[in-house]
Enzyme design. Structure first.
Site, mmCIF file in Angstrom:
data_model
loop_
_atom_site.group_PDB
_atom_site.id
_atom_site.type_symbol
_atom_site.label_atom_id
_atom_site.label_comp_id
_atom_site.label_asym_id
_atom_site.label_seq_id
_atom_site.Cartn_x
_atom_site.Cartn_y
_atom_site.Cartn_z
ATOM 1 C CG PHE A 14 38.188 -4.838 15.410
ATOM 2 C CD1 PHE A 14 36.580 -5.354 15.730
ATOM 3 C CD2 PHE A 14 38.673 -4.888 14.020
ATOM 4 C CE1 PHE A 14 35.620 -4.862 14.241
ATOM 5 C CE2 PHE A 14 37.682 -4.482 13.173
ATOM 6 C CZ PHE A 14 36.709 -4.791 13.177
ATOM 7 C CG LEU A 38 44.464 -7.677 28.542
ATOM 8 C CD1 LEU A 38 43.424 -7.603 29.864
ATOM 9 C CD2 LEU A 38 43.437 -7.622 27.381
ATOM 10 C CG ASP A 133 45.360 -3.533 2.646
ATOM 11 O OD1 ASP A 133 45.178 -2.991 3.312
ATOM 12 O OD2 ASP A 133 44.022 -3.071 1.369
ATOM 13 C CD GLU A 134 46.836 0.730 6.500
ATOM 14 O OE1 GLU A 134 47.725 1.393 7.116
ATOM 15 O OE2 GLU A 134 45.287 0.821 6.628
ATOM 16 C CE1 TYR A 157 48.987 -1.662 11.721
ATOM 17 C CE2 TYR A 157 48.470 -0.909 9.835
ATOM 18 C CZ TYR A 157 48.706 -1.982 10.291
ATOM 19 O OH TYR A 157 47.790 -3.018 10.464
ATOM 20 C CE1 TYR A 214 41.284 12.321 10.865
ATOM 21 C CE2 TYR A 214 42.601 10.819 9.533
ATOM 22 C CZ TYR A 214 42.073 11.407 10.943
ATOM 23 O OH TYR A 214 42.313 10.785 12.216
HETATM 24 P P1 NAD Z 1 43.001 -4.121 18.143
HETATM 25 O O1 NAD Z 1 44.087 -2.363 17.696
HETATM 26 O O2 NAD Z 1 42.068 -3.841 17.607
HETATM 27 O O3 NAD Z 1 43.913 -4.923 19.098
HETATM 28 C C1 NAD Z 1 45.767 -4.859 19.075
HETATM 29 C C2 NAD Z 1 45.037 -6.310 20.366
HETATM 30 O O4 NAD Z 1 46.999 -7.034 20.115
HETATM 31 C C3 NAD Z 1 44.890 -5.768 21.114
HETATM 32 O O5 NAD Z 1 44.219 -6.574 22.407
HETATM 33 C C4 NAD Z 1 46.113 -5.258 22.113
HETATM 34 O O6 NAD Z 1 45.470 -5.615 23.983
HETATM 35 C C5 NAD Z 1 47.008 -6.744 21.212
HETATM 36 N N1 NAD Z 1 48.551 -6.540 21.443
HETATM 37 C C6 NAD Z 1 49.078 -5.062 20.804
HETATM 38 N N2 NAD Z 1 50.747 -4.986 21.231
HETATM 39 C C7 NAD Z 1 50.626 -6.418 22.265
HETATM 40 C C8 NAD Z 1 51.945 -6.503 22.569
HETATM 41 N N3 NAD Z 1 52.893 -5.922 22.737
HETATM 42 N N4 NAD Z 1 51.471 -8.010 23.618
HETATM 43 C C9 NAD Z 1 50.210 -9.214 22.987
HETATM 44 N N5 NAD Z 1 49.652 -8.023 22.635
HETATM 45 C C10 NAD Z 1 49.469 -7.264 21.914
HETATM 46 O O7 NAD Z 1 43.899 -4.384 16.387
HETATM 47 P P2 NAD Z 1 42.697 -5.780 14.952
HETATM 48 O O8 NAD Z 1 42.448 -3.841 14.393
HETATM 49 O O9 NAD Z 1 41.962 -6.540 15.526
HETATM 50 O O10 NAD Z 1 44.598 -5.629 14.329
HETATM 51 C C11 NAD Z 1 44.565 -7.306 14.915
HETATM 52 C C12 NAD Z 1 45.801 -7.747 14.285
HETATM 53 O O11 NAD Z 1 44.844 -7.323 12.329
HETATM 54 C C13 NAD Z 1 46.984 -6.297 13.509
HETATM 55 O O12 NAD Z 1 48.060 -7.544 12.863
HETATM 56 C C14 NAD Z 1 46.146 -5.331 12.410
HETATM 57 O O13 NAD Z 1 48.202 -5.120 11.534
HETATM 58 C C15 NAD Z 1 46.321 -6.630 11.389
HETATM 59 N N6 NAD Z 1 44.850 -6.061 10.150
HETATM 60 C C16 NAD Z 1 44.407 -5.175 10.761
HETATM 61 C C17 NAD Z 1 42.868 -4.280 10.082
HETATM 62 C C18 NAD Z 1 42.170 -3.762 10.527
HETATM 63 O O14 NAD Z 1 41.565 -3.061 9.795
HETATM 64 N N7 NAD Z 1 41.532 -3.487 11.437
HETATM 65 C C19 NAD Z 1 43.318 -4.945 8.526
HETATM 66 C C20 NAD Z 1 44.511 -5.757 7.876
HETATM 67 C C21 NAD Z 1 45.382 -6.711 9.274
HETATM 68 P P1 TYD Z 2 41.065 4.369 10.040
HETATM 69 O O1 TYD Z 2 39.661 3.516 9.893
HETATM 70 O O2 TYD Z 2 41.922 4.683 10.395
HETATM 71 O O3 TYD Z 2 41.952 2.577 9.123
HETATM 72 P P2 TYD Z 2 43.484 2.635 7.799
HETATM 73 O O4 TYD Z 2 43.701 4.447 8.533
HETATM 74 O O5 TYD Z 2 44.209 2.409 7.771
HETATM 75 O O6 TYD Z 2 42.719 3.158 6.305
HETATM 76 O O7 TYD Z 2 41.536 5.168 8.309
HETATM 77 C C1 TYD Z 2 39.829 4.910 7.134
HETATM 78 C C2 TYD Z 2 40.442 5.522 6.084
HETATM 79 O O8 TYD Z 2 39.649 6.814 6.929
HETATM 80 C C3 TYD Z 2 41.735 7.007 6.386
HETATM 81 O O9 TYD Z 2 42.140 7.275 4.899
HETATM 82 C C4 TYD Z 2 41.460 7.773 6.776
HETATM 83 C C5 TYD Z 2 40.229 8.318 7.353
HETATM 84 N N1 TYD Z 2 39.656 8.699 8.134
HETATM 85 C C6 TYD Z 2 38.947 10.608 8.963
HETATM 86 O O10 TYD Z 2 39.004 11.071 7.561
HETATM 87 N N2 TYD Z 2 38.866 10.235 9.758
HETATM 88 C C7 TYD Z 2 39.436 10.111 10.083
HETATM 89 O O11 TYD Z 2 39.060 10.666 12.372
HETATM 90 C C8 TYD Z 2 39.864 9.104 10.725
HETATM 91 C C9 TYD Z 2 40.443 8.363 12.534
HETATM 92 C C10 TYD Z 2 40.197 7.940 9.341
#
Ligand code: NAD
Ligand code: TYD
Length: 351
Positions: A14, A38, A133-134, A157, A214
């Site tokens: 993403f 992937l 930030d988690e 996580y 939740y």
């Molecule tokens: P995502 O799950 O959408 O994508 C993760 C990607 O990493 C995928 O393309 C997957 O194929 C690849 N991947 C997983 N394991 C792998 C491995 N062993 N080797 C190579 N590639 C691998 O995640 P995202 O939401 O895009 O998050 C990206 C980064 O940002 C992560 O490090 C996450 O902790 C951090 N982050 C995410 C959020 C959020 O809200 N999504 C917020 C803060 C930080």
């Molecule tokens: P999520 O998108 O999983 O992100 P994170 O757990 O990393 O914050 O969840 C965002 C918030 O929404 C979290 O407080 C959990 C809640 N949640 C629900 O209430 N229902 C759901 O189906 C999901 C996936 C999350």
């Protein structure tokens, strides 16, 4: 400007796909190497509009495979790394923490090792680690996470991300590896896998499926539009100070129930449903184990040092996101076939 090879890990996910697209389009003098395993979360369709660019290269690979990483570092002599690859979903980490340890901790340490082995002249390089930030755990009103807030991760996580952050800092302190870390709040926007709250809601509302909230929906998250995160990553990669940590956030805290109701209203309007129709789909379900109550982040450091602040309001970002998901049914169909797993599909507990 001189040409440079840049390694981006997790670029088919993403956030990574937004970062790869930004860098490939903006920096023609960079050769961008996207290393991704992937997994269920990685999808090359996210990168369709840049796959033909001459400065974009995809490498299928696993950061758990140290010898492959070593080979790649030797072959391409990366000048920098932006490390996003991770297992990213809290509910999956509760079901099966092992893969989070293997990818998020061991995989990160493998990358650090490969960089250290290959980078003789440390100062012309940088290793930028993307975190969350988690790692700080839950924080009470009205306090905000600052860069010096003590780590207190609660989920498998966040524990795995906290551990990887510590290793990144340890490689800086011990070996002088030139690192930067950023800890960002919840992202949302196009191409997010529909296991996370916002795309899951949009998908369920569209298909008239129950919306699992939740607990009582009182948990607070700070929401940032993904393109703003990519812009912050660009600024930090180029201008962040080595050895430093930066918080990134949306300056927009919201209770889950309020966010879900807003999404319902947007969907009612866009799908020409009667007002309140989508809200009827809300179901309060069993709470997530160890559910952090509140995340709220202070990002004044990056604002003061690099003039970054979020440009997309939550209102506009949600409108754009809903619009994108409604216009991209084929993408949704692809990602929801195969590995798709919605943890509450089978167990809607009415309260
Ligand atoms: P995502 O799950 O959408 O994508 C993760 C990607 O990493 C995928 O393309 C997957 O194929 C690849 N991947 C997983 N394991 C792998 C491995 N062993 N080797 C190579 N590639 C691998 O995640 P995202 O939401 O895009 O998050 C990206 C980064 O940002 C992560 O490090 C996450 O902790 C951090 N982050 C995410 C959020 C959020 O809200 N999504 C917020 C803060 C930080
Ligand atoms: P999520 O998108 O999983 O992100 P994170 O757990 O990393 O914050 O969840 C965002 C918030 O929404 C979290 O407080 C959990 C809640 N949640 C629900 O209430 N229902 C759901 O189906 C999901 C996936 C999350």
């Amino acid at each position: 400007m001189t040409s440079a090879n840049l390694l981006i890990t997790g670029g088919a996910g993403f956030i990574g796909s937004h970062v790869v697209k930004l860098f490939v389009k903006k920096y023609a003098h960079y050769q961008v190497y996207n290393l991704d395993k992937l997994t269920y979360a990685g999808n090359l369709e996210n990168l369709a509009d840049i796959e033909e660019y001459p400065n974009y290269h995809f490498i299928k690979g696993d950061i758990q495979d140290f010898s492959h990483l070593q080979e790649l570092f030797e072959k391409y002599q990366f000048q920098g790394v932006i490390h996003l690859a991770a297992e990213s979903h809290v509910d999956r980490s509760i079901q099966n923490p092992t893969e989070f340890i293997n990818t998020n901790i061991l995989g990160t340490v493998n990358l650090l090792h490969a960089a250290r082995n290959c980078w003789n002249d440390q100062q012309s390089h940088r290793f930028y680690h993307i975190s969350t930030d988690e790692v700080f755990g839950s924080i009470e009103e009205p306090d905000l996470f600052v860069e010096t807030t003590a780590y207190d991760p609660q989920s498998p996580y966040s524990a795995s991300k906290a551990s990887s952050d510590h290793f990144v800092r340890a490689f800086h302190n011990t070996y002088g590896l030139p690192v930067i870390i950023s800890n960002c709040s919840n992202n949302y926007g196009p191409y997010q896998f529909p296991e996370k709250l916002i795309p899951l809601c949009i998908n369920n509302i569209k298909n008239l499926l129950p919306i699992p909230v939740y607990g009582q929906g009182l948990n607070v998250r700070d929401w940032l539009y993904v393109e703003d995160h990519a812009l912050a990553i660009d600024l930090l990669y180029h201008g962040g100070r080595i050895g430093e940590t930066y918080n990134i956030g949306g300056n927009h805290q919201c209770r889950n129930i309020d966010l879900v109701k807003t999404l319902c209203q947007i969907m009612d309007r866009k799908l020409s449903r009667s007002s309140g129709e989508s809200e009827n789909l809300i179901r309060f379900v069993k709470d997530r184990a160890g559910h952090d109550l509140r995340y709220a982040i202070d990002c004044s450091k990056i604002r003061e040092e690099l003039s970054w602040s979020p440009s997309v309001t939550l209102e506009t970002g949600l409108e754009q996101t809903v619009e994108w998901y409604l216009n991209n049914q084929t993408w949704l169909d692809h990602v929801t076939s195969g590995h798709y797993q919605n943890y509450y599909q089978e167990q809607y507990h009415h309260r």
